[in-house]
Write a protein that holds these residues in place. Sequence first.
Motif, PDB file in Angstrom:
ATOM      1  N   THR A   6       0.868  -1.174   0.000  1.00 33.17           N
ATOM      2  CA  THR A   6       0.000   0.000   0.000  1.00 33.17           C
ATOM      3  C   THR A   6       0.909   1.230   0.000  1.00 33.17           C
ATOM      4  N   GLY A   7       0.447   2.313  -0.593  1.00 31.76           N
ATOM      5  CA  GLY A   7       1.289   3.515  -0.663  1.00 31.76           C
ATOM      6  C   GLY A   7       2.402   3.382  -1.679  1.00 31.76           C
ATOM      7  N   SER A   8       2.167   2.622  -2.737  1.00 35.84           N
ATOM      8  CA  SER A   8       3.225   2.350  -3.724  1.00 35.84           C
ATOM      9  C   SER A   8       3.577   3.548  -4.588  1.00 35.84           C
ATOM     10  N   THR A   9       2.717   4.556  -4.626  1.00 35.71           N
ATOM     11  CA  THR A   9       3.018   5.740  -5.440  1.00 35.71           C
ATOM     12  C   THR A   9       3.720   6.823  -4.628  1.00 35.71           C
ATOM     13  N   GLY A  10       4.039   6.537  -3.378  1.00 35.89           N
ATOM     14  CA  GLY A  10       4.769   7.490  -2.547  1.00 35.89           C
ATOM     15  C   GLY A  10       6.264   7.406  -2.766  1.00 35.89           C
ATOM     16  N   TYR A  11       6.987   8.200  -2.019  1.00 35.75           N
ATOM     17  CA  TYR A  11       8.448   8.307  -2.169  1.00 35.75           C
ATOM     18  C   TYR A  11       9.132   6.967  -1.888  1.00 35.75           C
ATOM     19  N   ILE A  12       8.871   6.383  -0.718  1.00 33.52           N
ATOM     20  CA  ILE A  12       9.469   5.094  -0.389  1.00 33.52           C
ATOM     21  C   ILE A  12       8.803   3.982  -1.197  1.00 33.52           C
ATOM     22  N   GLY A  13       7.472   4.014  -1.254  1.00 33.59           N
ATOM     23  CA  GLY A  13       6.723   2.938  -1.889  1.00 33.59           C
ATOM     24  C   GLY A  13       7.076   2.722  -3.348  1.00 33.59           C
TER      25      GLY A  13
END
Length: 328
Positions: A6-13
């Motif tokens: 989840t959150g794959s479009t974020g900086y870490i993700g």
Amino acid sequence: MAILITGSTGYIGSKLTAKLALQGHQVHLLCRTSPTLPHFQKPNIKVFIGDITDAESIRPALENVDRVYHLAAYARLWAKDASVFHRFNVKGTENVLNEAKRSGVSKVVYTSTAGVIGPSNDKPMTETDPRITGFFNLYEETKSQAEAVAMDYAKQGLNICILNPSRIYGPGLDTGSNPVTKIVELYMKEKWKLIPGSGNDIGSYPYIDDVVDGHISAMEKGRSGERYILGGVNVTFNELMSAIKKYSGIEKKLRHIPFPVLNAVSHLMLWNAKITGKYPMITPDWVAKYKYDWALNSSKAVNELGYTIRPFEEGIKETVEWVKQNRL
């Protein structure tokens, strides 16, 4: 078996997704809309449209999934509707963990923030040190509540560990979660002109690739019910700006802005945000945080996970080169 992020479009993700896919893993992504990132267009990456605030929408993404990285959160300092913090960070985490437990996954890695641990005093903070101040904003507060949810699930038998990354920097998407890289870019565009207060406040700066590797190691080695700080080198804001000047080759005088001035400006920006809905550049909460040191001790992650910390100047040099090639 697949891995859900989840959150794959974020900086870490986004970096974590790319690395796991490159390693050959089957990767499931839970996204609110179809992502357009080119490195997501791979046969071993499957996108599921859903939302962590909607438990039923999570279930299809968990089919044939054995491991879960839960990174999705509302990771900003302000929202016109303050309830969004609890809805995403607390209730969303509860939904993900409940569905993960129901589907029988073998391991969950939950990404929190070092902001939960709080500022430091006479020594760098560890995972078990008591917080010396209250929370500065709803993001910290709700992430702390989400950690409590995660610990409850660990007690119920879900294999889950918690990661607390700090001020991450390095190449990657401009998502708001990498302000240090943004400062490098703005300085090199001659748009960053200030240092908050004296500039002697200390922060912990980990390089993005080290943080991503720390997530992968935590999935393999992290102990259930444990937290791990993913910090970096502890340096002052003045030292940060000196390194940016050194490796950019741009020598520009920066003005030290007293905290009372910054505080007054931040209140005006917050007032404008409440009226217009335009996100403020700084908030009173942001100003208050920079009055403290935020030094961290990452030895637990180093010893148990094999976490590595890139030398600060090496990381800044690589970041400057990336900004030159991709942002200027």
